[in-house]
Every structure is written in structure tokens, then in C-alpha cells.
Design a protein around this motif. Structure first.
Motif, short mmCIF file in Angstrom:
data_model
loop_
_atom_site.label_atom_id
_atom_site.label_comp_id
_atom_site.label_asym_id
_atom_site.label_seq_id
_atom_site.Cartn_x
_atom_site.Cartn_y
_atom_site.Cartn_z
N SER A 100 19.66 -41.80 -30.99
CA SER A 100 20.46 -42.59 -30.04
C SER A 100 20.64 -41.84 -28.72
O SER A 100 20.53 -42.43 -27.64
CB SER A 100 21.83 -42.91 -30.65
OG SER A 100 21.69 -43.70 -31.82
N HIS A 101 20.89 -40.55 -28.82
CA HIS A 101 21.07 -39.76 -27.61
C HIS A 101 19.80 -39.73 -26.77
O HIS A 101 19.84 -39.91 -25.53
CB HIS A 101 21.48 -38.34 -28.01
CG HIS A 101 21.69 -37.41 -26.85
ND1 HIS A 101 22.76 -37.52 -25.99
CD2 HIS A 101 20.93 -36.36 -26.40
CE1 HIS A 101 22.67 -36.58 -25.06
NE2 HIS A 101 21.57 -35.85 -25.29
N GLU A 102 18.65 -39.53 -27.42
CA GLU A 102 17.40 -39.47 -26.68
C GLU A 102 17.07 -40.81 -26.04
O GLU A 102 16.63 -40.88 -24.87
CB GLU A 102 16.27 -39.04 -27.61
CG GLU A 102 16.36 -37.57 -28.03
CD GLU A 102 15.19 -37.17 -28.91
OE1 GLU A 102 14.42 -38.07 -29.32
OE2 GLU A 102 15.04 -35.95 -29.18
N MET A 107 16.90 -44.44 -21.36
CA MET A 107 17.30 -45.72 -20.76
C MET A 107 18.01 -45.51 -19.43
O MET A 107 17.78 -46.25 -18.46
CB MET A 107 18.20 -46.50 -21.73
CG MET A 107 18.62 -47.88 -21.21
SD MET A 107 19.59 -48.78 -22.43
CE MET A 107 18.34 -49.11 -23.64
N LEU A 108 18.88 -44.53 -19.35
CA LEU A 108 19.60 -44.27 -18.10
C LEU A 108 18.63 -43.89 -16.98
O LEU A 108 18.73 -44.38 -15.85
CB LEU A 108 20.62 -43.14 -18.32
CG LEU A 108 21.43 -42.69 -17.10
CD1 LEU A 108 22.25 -43.87 -16.55
CD2 LEU A 108 22.34 -41.52 -17.46
N GLN A 109 17.68 -43.02 -17.32
CA GLN A 109 16.70 -42.61 -16.32
C GLN A 109 15.84 -43.80 -15.88
O GLN A 109 15.52 -43.97 -14.69
CB GLN A 109 15.82 -41.50 -16.89
CG GLN A 109 16.57 -40.20 -17.16
CD GLN A 109 15.69 -39.18 -17.87
OE1 GLN A 109 14.52 -39.45 -18.15
NE2 GLN A 109 16.28 -38.03 -18.17
N SER A 110 15.47 -44.63 -16.83
CA SER A 110 14.65 -45.80 -16.50
C SER A 110 15.44 -46.80 -15.64
O SER A 110 14.90 -47.42 -14.71
CB SER A 110 14.17 -46.48 -17.78
OG SER A 110 13.36 -45.60 -18.52
N THR A 111 16.72 -46.96 -15.90
CA THR A 111 17.57 -47.87 -15.12
C THR A 111 17.69 -47.39 -13.69
O THR A 111 17.60 -48.18 -12.73
CB THR A 111 18.96 -47.98 -15.77
OG1 THR A 111 18.81 -48.47 -17.10
CG2 THR A 111 19.85 -48.94 -15.00
N ASN A 112 17.89 -46.09 -13.52
CA ASN A 112 17.98 -45.53 -12.16
C ASN A 112 16.67 -45.74 -11.41
O ASN A 112 16.64 -46.06 -10.21
CB ASN A 112 18.32 -44.05 -12.22
CG ASN A 112 19.73 -43.81 -12.73
OD1 ASN A 112 20.60 -44.68 -12.61
ND2 ASN A 112 19.96 -42.62 -13.30
N ALA A 113 15.56 -45.54 -12.09
CA ALA A 113 14.26 -45.74 -11.45
C ALA A 113 14.06 -47.19 -11.07
O ALA A 113 13.50 -47.52 -10.01
CB ALA A 113 13.15 -45.27 -12.39
N LEU A 114 14.53 -48.09 -11.93
CA LEU A 114 14.40 -49.52 -11.64
C LEU A 114 15.20 -49.91 -10.40
O LEU A 114 14.73 -50.69 -9.55
CB LEU A 114 14.84 -50.33 -12.85
CG LEU A 114 14.80 -51.86 -12.69
CD1 LEU A 114 13.36 -52.33 -12.40
CD2 LEU A 114 15.35 -52.54 -13.94
N GLU A 115 16.40 -49.42 -10.27
CA GLU A 115 17.23 -49.72 -9.10
C GLU A 115 16.55 -49.24 -7.82
O GLU A 115 16.51 -49.93 -6.80
CB GLU A 115 18.60 -49.08 -9.25
CG GLU A 115 19.45 -49.73 -10.33
CD GLU A 115 20.78 -49.00 -10.53
OE1 GLU A 115 20.99 -47.94 -9.90
OE2 GLU A 115 21.62 -49.48 -11.34
N THR A 159 7.71 -41.25 -18.31
CA THR A 159 6.75 -41.90 -19.19
C THR A 159 7.31 -43.21 -19.68
O THR A 159 8.53 -43.39 -19.82
CB THR A 159 6.44 -40.99 -20.40
OG1 THR A 159 5.54 -41.68 -21.27
CG2 THR A 159 7.68 -40.64 -21.17
N MET A 160 6.43 -44.13 -19.92
CA MET A 160 6.85 -45.43 -20.41
C MET A 160 6.81 -45.53 -21.94
O MET A 160 6.91 -46.61 -22.50
CB MET A 160 5.94 -46.52 -19.81
CG MET A 160 6.12 -46.67 -18.32
SD MET A 160 7.83 -47.04 -17.88
CE MET A 160 7.79 -46.77 -16.10
N LYS A 161 6.70 -44.35 -22.57
CA LYS A 161 6.69 -44.32 -24.04
C LYS A 161 8.05 -43.87 -24.54
O LYS A 161 8.56 -42.83 -24.13
CB LYS A 161 5.61 -43.36 -24.54
CG LYS A 161 5.51 -43.30 -26.05
CD LYS A 161 4.42 -42.34 -26.49
CE LYS A 161 4.32 -42.27 -27.99
NZ LYS A 161 3.28 -41.32 -28.44
#
Length: 522
Positions: A100-102, A107-115, A159-161
Motif C-alpha cells: 500500500s505504501h509503495e 500514485m502521488l508522484q503520478s498525480t503530480n506529473a499529470l497536473e 515508470t508506468m509499471k
């Protein structure tokens, strides 16, 4: 009829005599017999009922104990299962928290990148609507610069994995085997009788190693109990001379070695039984191993009067000849003062015997063993008291004269230790001596091979050869000892040590070339 017929001259009158007993006496006697029989039967019944009551009480107590033990075992099993469950549950929770932590971090990093990406997209879209070429160029360059800056951010290099999966199947447990084991729980059986591996049993150096096996694999065996006893005959024990079994308990393997034994019997019987937590099984068939060794003691009837002799010890006793006639003793000790010298002087006449002990006299402070050697290989050990002034050990023919001293005749062979006035250590035979340039050991081993014509002396601890005689014995020999001002202790019932057997084989293989074999005239 009111009286007895006393005439018993024929069977007919005897018959009349019996039937002339008054009726009431016969009835009283018969009733008395019935009463005695009933009393005995009543006592038997009382005893039997008491036995039954005792057994009933025992059944109740033992049943309660077994139930209590069973509950304790199940409680222990439940406790183990609960501990295992708690440990495994904690492992699953820890794995859940890690994944869950990983995933949340990713997810947080991906959300920031999306914004960031959406902002850049919107800015670039607005730039397309600018009509002025100069303004468009400025905005386009700004967009390109912004793209360079933004795309250099870590979020755009993610990475998208996914770093973790949602599967938890690797933490699943298969209890099928355990379930089968639990379903197969049974009361412990009585273990089967072990079987001795006779070909693997070993008797050497006064130690016995016995080896056995279980007829079937049984992981429930907790330990074994070995029992042994000495016997003087081969085969099964005989009732008339049975000895008590000695017990060795709590043996965890299927072999055991008994060490430091005295082989004062020809054989030893062994039996073994297996035990689990519940019960001890049947004994194995007994096995008999040969433990033959040379056993003898000092012969008191052959000793000098100045020697105090017991079965396995001899001590110098200067008061031993006090019972002799004072005149004879005065003549024998004429010209002496203090303790007699061990050196042989003039040959005195034989004093009057005391109790038949006139085998040795004068300064032949000798005692013989009580058993002759007429064949075979034999070994014994001798230890001297620390303050012993002079002593010898070896063998001799039985026809040794009463004034003869060990090593001074052609029928005696010995080694001699002298700690009086001037120390010496020598081998003696036929009145000739060879000095031994080795330290005198605390215990000396004597090896006699009558058939091979060998008499050897060893350091009993290190098995170092001290001296070896080689001769042809023309008749049986007997162990012989001399002691003056001190004492000797004798250790018998010993096998020929394996180290000495190996040495003798090596010597025989060399053809007896060792110089110690023929270093003295025989």
C-alpha cells in the motif's frame, strides 16, 4: 455303641473302629472342616475384593491422569496453532502495509506529473490561437522552455509499471498435510522390540560397543534402555547363577559403548528396549558377547612371611615373621640391624613354617599368582605404592626354589625397580641384568604370549615398550612378584590392549628383528 473299638488287627476291625466314632463327633468334625474352608474362602474373597477395589481406584486415577495429559497436549497444540496464526496474520498485514505504501507513493508522484502535464497542455493550446507572429514566437519559445524545465522533473521520468501487485497468494497456507496428520491422531503404540546387529558389536580394550536397530522406522521413539550383566556361560542366562541386570537409561541413539569394564567373567548378556512418551516396549532377544580375559590374584599360600597378601594387593610387613621361633629368627637376623636389606646375602636355613606358608623364605620376598598360564596371550597391570623401595614383576616356572629371587635364575624373567640408596630400573633373567634407560611409569603392563615365547613390559598409559624377552617356555608359567618396603596393587581381568596387539603384529611382520628381543642371554 458308646465307645471306640481299639482292636485294629485287620481291615474289618479298622472299618469298625472308624464307624464306632460317635455320630455327634463326626458331625462336629465335618462342621469344623466346613467352617475352616469357608473361613479360608472368605479371606481369599476379602483379599480379592480389596485387590479389585485397588485396581478400580487405580483405573480411575490413571484415567483421570491420561485425560489430563491429553487435554494438556491439545492445549499445547492449540497454543502452537494460535501462535502460528498470529505470526502469519502479522506477516500478511506487514505485506499489505508495504504494498500500500509503495503504490500510494507511486500514485502521488503520478498525480503530480499529470497536473504538470495538463498545465503545459493548456498553455500550449492557448499559444496556437495567437495570430501575431512575433508574439507567437515569444510564446512558442516560452512553451518550449517550459517543456524542457517541466520534463526534466522526476514526475515526467516515472515508470508506468506499478511497483507492487495486488496479489497476496504467496502468503496462502496449505494445511492439507497437517489436516491429515491431525485426522490421523492415534494413541501412541507400544514400541516394538529392537534387534541387535551382532556383526557390528565390538569387544576391545575392556570396552563393549553394542549396536541395535528398530524393526520399523518410528519417529515417536524417545529413548532406549540398555541392560547388561556378566555371565560365565554362553547362551541364555541360567536361573541358578543369574546376576542382576545393570541399567543404562535415556540412550538417544541406537548404539552404546560401555567403557572401563573389568572382564572377570567369560561372557556378558545384553538386552535393550525402546521407549516412547507413553510406554516402554518389549525387550529385545538377549545377545551374549564373549569377554574373556586373564583373571588371577595373589596366592597367599605362596607368599613370603614378610608379605601381607590380599587378593589384588601385597604389602611389605616387617612384623610378619614375629611368630617364628625366636632362636631361629635370631640366627636368621644375626649381624643385621634395622630393616633387612633386599640384597641377597648368605643363604639362611628355612625357618619353621607358620600356617603352611613356607613357599618362599630368606630374602626371597616373593609371591606368585594363583593361576598358571599354559597357553595363549594374556595381559595384566601392576602399580607400586609411591614409597615402595624395591619391587619386581614378571613370570616364573612353578618349581621356583624357596630361596630363589626373581631374575636370578634361568626359570624367572622380570623387570626390577630399585628406589633404595641408588635408583635403578632393569630387566633381569638368569642372574643377568640390562639397564632400562626410560623413566619408571606409574603403572606397568605385562604381556605374556606363552605360545609365541614373548614376555613384554609396557607403560600401561602410553603403551610404550619398556622391554621384551623372547624365549621358548618349556612349561607353564605363573605371574611372579617381589616387593620390599612398600606394596603393589594388581589389575587383572584386562584384555590385551589393541595397541599392544598391533605392535606385536608389526614385530612378527619384521621377523623379530627388534634388538630388544634377544638383547639378553636366554
Amino acid at each position: 455303641m458308646s465307645g471306640f473299638v481299639k482292636e485294629r488287627s485287620c481291615p474289618f476291625t479298622e472299618h469298625l473302629w472308624v464307624f464306632n466314632i460317635p455320630q455327634h463327633l463326626r458331625e462336629r468334625e465335618a462342621l469344623q472342616r466346613i467352617i475352616t474352608t469357608l473361613a479360608n474362602k472368605n479371606e481369599e474373597l476379602h483379599n480379592f475384593i480389596e485387590t479389585l477395589n485397588h485396581l478400580l481406584a487405580g483405573v480411575q486415577v490413571n484415567s483421570s491422569r491420561v485425560v489430563s495429559d491429553l487435554e494438556e497436549e491439545f492445549d499445547t497444540l492449540f497454543s502452537i496453532l494460535e501462535e502460528a496464526k498470529e505470526s502469519m496474520t502479522n506477516t500478511i498485514k506487514q505485506e499489505q502495509a508495504r504494498k500500500s505504501h509503495e503504490l500510494q507513493n507511486q500514485m502521488l508522484q503520478s498525480t503530480n506529473a499529470l497536473e504538470s502535464s495538463e498545465e503545459l497542455l493548456e498553455f500550449a493550446t492557448h499559444a496556437l490561437d495567437i495570430k501575431d507572429q512575433e508574439a507567437f514566437t515569444k510564446v512558442s519559445n516560452a512553451v518550449l522552455l517550459y517543456v524542457r524545465v517541466v520534463t526534466m522533473a522526476p514526475a515526467f521520468r516515472l515508470t508506468m509499471k506499478p511497483k507492487a501487485t495486488d496479489t497476496m497468494s504467496h502468503l496462502m497456507v496449505d494445511f492439507s498435510q497437517e489436516r491429515q496428520l491431525l485426522q490421523g491422531l492415534r494413541f501412541l503404540p507400544v514400541p516394538r522390540a529392537p534387534e541387535f546387529e551382532v556383526q557390528d558389536c565390538l569387544v576391545v580394550d575392556n570396552a563393549v560397543t553394542v549396536v541395535w536397530r528398530m524393526p520399523a522406522e518410528d519417529s515417536k521413539i524417545d529413548h532406549h534402555i540398555l541392560e547388561y550383566r556378566k555371565a560365565n556361560h554362553e547362551g541364555l542366562p541360567r536361573v541358578q547363577d543369574e546376576r542382576c541386570w545393570e541399567i543404562v537409561d535415556n540412550i538417544k541413539t541406537t548404539e552404546y559403548t560401555l567403557t572401563g569394564l573389568k572382564f572377570d567373567s567369560k561372557f556378558m548378556n545384553f538386552r535393550v528396549r525402546a521407549c516412547n512418551k507413553a510406554a516402554a516396549g518389549d525387550y529385545s532377544d538377549p545377545v551374549t558377547l564373549e569377554t574373556k580375559a586373564f583373571n588371577f590374584g595373589f596366592d597367599p599360600s605362596s607368599s613370603h612371611l614378610n608379605l601381607k597378601v590380599e587378593e589384588n594387593s601385597v604389602e611389605w610387613d616387617p612384623q610378619g615373621s614375629k611368630g617364628l621361633d625366636s632362636k631361629v629368627k635370631g640366627k636368621e637376623n644375626k649381624g643385621r640391624s634395622g630393616t633387612p636389606s633386599p640384597k641377597r646375602g648368605s643363604t639362611p636355613r628355612s625357618p619353621a613354617p607358620r600356617g603352611g606358608r613356607d613357599r618362599f623364605t630368606g630374602e626371597s620376598y616373593t609371591v606368585l599368582g594363583d593361576t598358571s598360564i599354559d597357553s595363549g596371550q594374556h595381559y595384566w597391570e601392576v602399580e607400586a605404592l609411591k614409597d615402595c623401595k624395591s619391587y619386581s614383576m614378571g613370570v616364573a616356572y612353578r618349581n621356583m626354589g624357596k630361596f630363589d629371587q626373581l631374575g636370578k635364575t634361568n626359570s624367572t624373567w622380570c623387570i626390577h625397580v630399585n628406589n633404595w640408596l641408588q635408583s635403578s630400573f632393569a630387566a633381569k633373567h638368569n642372574n643377568k641384568a640390562k639397564s632400562l634407560e626410560v623413566a619408571v611409569p606409574e603403572r606397568i603392563g605385562v604381556y605374556c604370549d606363552l605360545d609365541g615365547g614373548l614376555l613384554s613390559f609396557y607403560n600401561a598409559d602410553s603403551k610404550q615398550l619398556l622391554h621384551m624377552f623372547k624365549t621358548k617356555f618349556s612349561q607353564p608359567v605363573v605371574p611372579a612378584f617381589m616387593v620390599w618396603c612398600g606394596g603393589l596393587s594388581l589389575m587383572t581381568g584386562l584384555q590385551v590392549p589393541s595397541a599392544i596387539r598391533s605392535f606385536q603384529k608389526a614385530e612378527n611382520g619384521l621377523g623379530g628383528s627388534n634388538s630388544s628381543l634377544n638383547n639378553m642371554p636366554q
